[in-house]
Motif scaffolding. Structure first.
Motif, mmCIF file in Angstrom:
data_model
loop_
_atom_site.group_PDB
_atom_site.id
_atom_site.type_symbol
_atom_site.label_atom_id
_atom_site.label_comp_id
_atom_site.label_asym_id
_atom_site.label_seq_id
_atom_site.Cartn_x
_atom_site.Cartn_y
_atom_site.Cartn_z
ATOM 1 N N VAL A 225 0.888 -1.155 0.039
ATOM 2 C CA VAL A 225 -0.079 0.019 0.064
ATOM 3 C C VAL A 225 0.917 1.144 0.013
ATOM 4 N N PHE A 226 1.898 1.171 0.728
ATOM 5 C CA PHE A 226 2.804 2.289 1.011
ATOM 6 C C PHE A 226 3.536 2.418 -0.542
ATOM 7 N N LEU A 227 3.869 1.343 -1.206
ATOM 8 C CA LEU A 227 4.313 1.786 -2.691
ATOM 9 C C LEU A 227 3.371 2.142 -3.480
ATOM 10 N N LEU A 228 2.143 1.810 -3.553
ATOM 11 C CA LEU A 228 1.050 2.275 -4.121
ATOM 12 C C LEU A 228 0.855 3.790 -3.982
ATOM 13 N N ILE A 229 0.878 4.338 -2.769
ATOM 14 C CA ILE A 229 0.923 5.835 -2.467
ATOM 15 C C ILE A 229 2.134 6.238 -3.354
ATOM 16 N N LEU A 230 3.143 5.717 -3.191
ATOM 17 C CA LEU A 230 4.318 6.172 -3.913
ATOM 18 C C LEU A 230 4.290 6.462 -5.328
ATOM 19 N N GLY A 231 3.631 5.457 -5.890
ATOM 20 C CA GLY A 231 3.356 5.412 -7.180
ATOM 21 C C GLY A 231 2.252 6.680 -7.689
ATOM 22 N N THR B 3 11.877 8.352 -4.719
ATOM 23 C CA THR B 3 10.722 9.134 -5.082
ATOM 24 C C THR B 3 10.885 10.440 -4.648
ATOM 25 N N SER B 4 11.495 10.912 -3.313
ATOM 26 C CA SER B 4 11.799 12.070 -2.849
ATOM 27 C C SER B 4 12.533 12.702 -3.631
ATOM 28 N N ARG B 5 13.784 12.097 -4.210
ATOM 29 C CA ARG B 5 14.696 12.681 -4.980
ATOM 30 C C ARG B 5 14.154 12.908 -6.369
ATOM 31 N N VAL B 6 13.465 12.127 -6.983
ATOM 32 C CA VAL B 6 12.894 12.383 -8.269
ATOM 33 C C VAL B 6 11.988 13.569 -8.533
ATOM 34 N N ILE B 7 10.913 13.631 -7.255
ATOM 35 C CA ILE B 7 9.999 14.579 -7.817
ATOM 36 C C ILE B 7 10.815 15.918 -7.559
ATOM 37 N N TRP C 166 12.814 -2.546 4.060
ATOM 38 C CA TRP C 166 14.009 -1.883 3.664
ATOM 39 C C TRP C 166 13.815 -1.409 2.085
ATOM 40 N N ALA C 167 13.505 -2.196 1.046
ATOM 41 C CA ALA C 167 13.385 -1.758 -0.122
ATOM 42 C C ALA C 167 12.369 -0.882 -0.463
ATOM 43 N N GLY C 168 11.395 -0.727 0.573
ATOM 44 C CA GLY C 168 10.369 0.181 0.404
ATOM 45 C C GLY C 168 10.810 1.542 0.791
ATOM 46 N N ILE C 169 11.674 1.670 1.715
ATOM 47 C CA ILE C 169 12.124 3.031 2.188
ATOM 48 C C ILE C 169 13.035 3.466 1.312
ATOM 49 N N ILE C 170 13.838 2.586 0.458
ATOM 50 C CA ILE C 170 14.753 2.864 -0.485
ATOM 51 C C ILE C 170 13.979 3.609 -1.851
ATOM 52 N N TYR C 171 12.742 2.872 -2.023
ATOM 53 C CA TYR C 171 12.046 3.566 -3.005
ATOM 54 C C TYR C 171 11.460 5.029 -2.573
ATOM 55 N N ALA C 172 11.152 5.068 -1.347
ATOM 56 C CA ALA C 172 10.704 6.408 -0.751
ATOM 57 C C ALA C 172 11.727 7.492 -1.145
ATOM 58 N N ASN D 104 1.551 11.928 -9.959
ATOM 59 C CA ASN D 104 0.996 13.282 -10.025
ATOM 60 C C ASN D 104 2.287 14.282 -10.434
ATOM 61 N N HIS D 105 3.358 13.919 -10.246
ATOM 62 C CA HIS D 105 4.703 14.590 -10.636
ATOM 63 C C HIS D 105 4.843 14.450 -11.987
ATOM 64 N N GLY D 106 4.186 13.676 -12.870
ATOM 65 C CA GLY D 106 4.663 13.434 -14.333
ATOM 66 C C GLY D 106 5.533 11.936 -14.540
ATOM 67 N N PHE D 107 5.972 11.441 -13.641
ATOM 68 C CA PHE D 107 6.649 10.119 -13.687
ATOM 69 C C PHE D 107 5.965 8.839 -13.660
ATOM 70 N N GLY D 108 6.613 8.031 -14.342
ATOM 71 C CA GLY D 108 6.190 6.605 -14.128
ATOM 72 C C GLY D 108 6.871 5.832 -13.039
ATOM 73 N N PRO D 109 6.473 4.668 -12.813
ATOM 74 C CA PRO D 109 7.133 3.793 -11.695
ATOM 75 C C PRO D 109 8.416 3.709 -11.948
ATOM 76 N N LEU D 110 9.033 3.508 -10.389
ATOM 77 C CA LEU D 110 10.701 3.555 -10.291
ATOM 78 C C LEU D 110 11.032 2.236 -10.711
ATOM 79 N N PRO D 111 12.218 2.066 -11.363
ATOM 80 C CA PRO D 111 12.876 0.603 -11.692
ATOM 81 C C PRO D 111 12.760 -0.124 -10.391
ATOM 82 N N VAL D 112 12.805 -1.566 -10.558
ATOM 83 C CA VAL D 112 12.546 -2.398 -9.621
ATOM 84 C C VAL D 112 13.968 -2.493 -9.067
ATOM 85 N N HIS D 113 14.094 -2.288 -7.661
ATOM 86 C CA HIS D 113 15.457 -2.181 -6.927
ATOM 87 C C HIS D 113 15.649 -3.714 -6.764
ATOM 88 N N GLN D 114 16.909 -3.982 -6.655
ATOM 89 C CA GLN D 114 17.443 -5.477 -6.544
ATOM 90 C C GLN D 114 17.062 -6.082 -5.170
#
Length: 207
Positions: A109-115, A185-189, A176-182, A120-130
Motif C-alpha cells: 500500500v505504501f508503494l502504491l501511494i508512492l506510485g 521518489t523524494s529525489r525524483v520529484i 527496507w526496499a520500500g524505504i529506498i523507493y521512498a 502526480n509529478h509526471g513520472f512513471g513507476p521507479l525501476p525495480v530495486h535489486q
C-alpha cells in the motif's frame, strides 16, 4: 521476435508467456482454497506448478522476443498474489499471526501511494530495486518452507524454523526496499522543481 532483438517492449496480449502468466494468476484462488481447506500437499503442488510456469514464461519471453508491457505487469502481480494468498490462508488457519499479513500488505500500500505521488509529478513507476527482488524471493521461498512442515509434520521441526527465519528476513528486506523507493521518489520529484527554480533565477537575473 522483434521485441527482444530490437530492445523494444511489445504491446501484444496473446503471447505464449502472457498466457502462462494468466494461467499462473488463475491458479491463485485454487492455491488459496487448498490452504484454507488445510490440504497443504495439494497447495504446494499448485505452487510448484505456478513457479515452473513463472520460470518458463520468463525464459520464453526472452527466447521468443515476446517481452510485453502486459507481461511486465502480470509477472510481479502474480508473485504478490501468491504471497498474499499464502499469508491470508495461513493466518485464517491461525498458523501465522495476522501482524505479519499487515506488515506485508502495508508495504505494498505504501508503494502504491508512492506510485500515485510519482504519477502526480509526471513520472512513471521507479525501476525495480535489486533488494526488492531479493525480498520477494525470500517471502516466496520462506512461506512454502513453512507450509512444507505443515504438509509433512515429520520435517516440521527443521522446516518451520528455517521457513520463519527466511520469511521474517524477507519482510524486513521488503520494508527496507520500500524505504529506498521512498527516498528515490523524494529525489525524483524534486528534479523538476530544481529545474524550475534555476530557470526562474536565470529569468530574474536577465530582467
Amino acid at each position: 521476435m522483434a521485441g527482444e532483438r530490437s530492445g523494444e517492449i511489445g504491446s501484444e496480449v496473446w503471447t505464449i508467456p502472457n498466457i502462462l502468466s494468466m494461467l499462473r494468476l488463475a491458479l491463485v484462488p485454487v492455491f488459496l482454497v487448498y490452504i484454507v481447506l488445510g490440504d497443504y500437499v495439494v497447495a504446494l503442488v499448485v505452487l510448484v506448478v505456478a513457479s515452473l510456469t513463472d520460470l518458463l514464461d520468463g525464459f520464453l519471453a526472452r527466447r521468443l522476443g515476446q517481452i510485453t508491457r502486459l507481461g511486465q505487469l502480470l509477472d510481479p502481480a502474480a508473485d504478490r498474489l501468491y504471497i498474499f494468498a499464502a499469508l491470508v490462508g495461513l493466518a485464517a488457519q491461525q498458523l501465522v499471526p495476522w501482524w505479519i499479513v499487515v506488515i506485508i500488505v502495508a508495504r505494498d500500500v505504501f508503494l502504491l501511494i508512492l506510485g500515485v505521488v510519482l504519477a502526480n509529478h509526471g513520472f512513471g513507476p521507479l525501476p525495480v530495486h535489486q533488494l526488492g527482488k531479493v525480498a520477494t524471493f525470500a517471502l516466496f521461498f520462506g512461506l512454502p518452507v513453512i507450509m512444507l512442515g505443515l504438509a509433512f509434520p515429520t520435517i516440521a521441526p527443521v522446516s518451520e524454523p528455517i521457513g520463519w527465519a527466511i520469511t521474517l528476513w524477507g519482510a524486513f528486506l521488503y520494508w527496507w526496499a520500500g524505504i529506498i523507493y521512498a527516498i528515490e521518489t523524494s529525489r525524483v520529484i524534486r528534479i523538476p522543481r530544481v529545474a524550475d527554480d534555476s530557470r526562474s533565477d536565470t529569468l530574474g537575473q536577465g530582467g
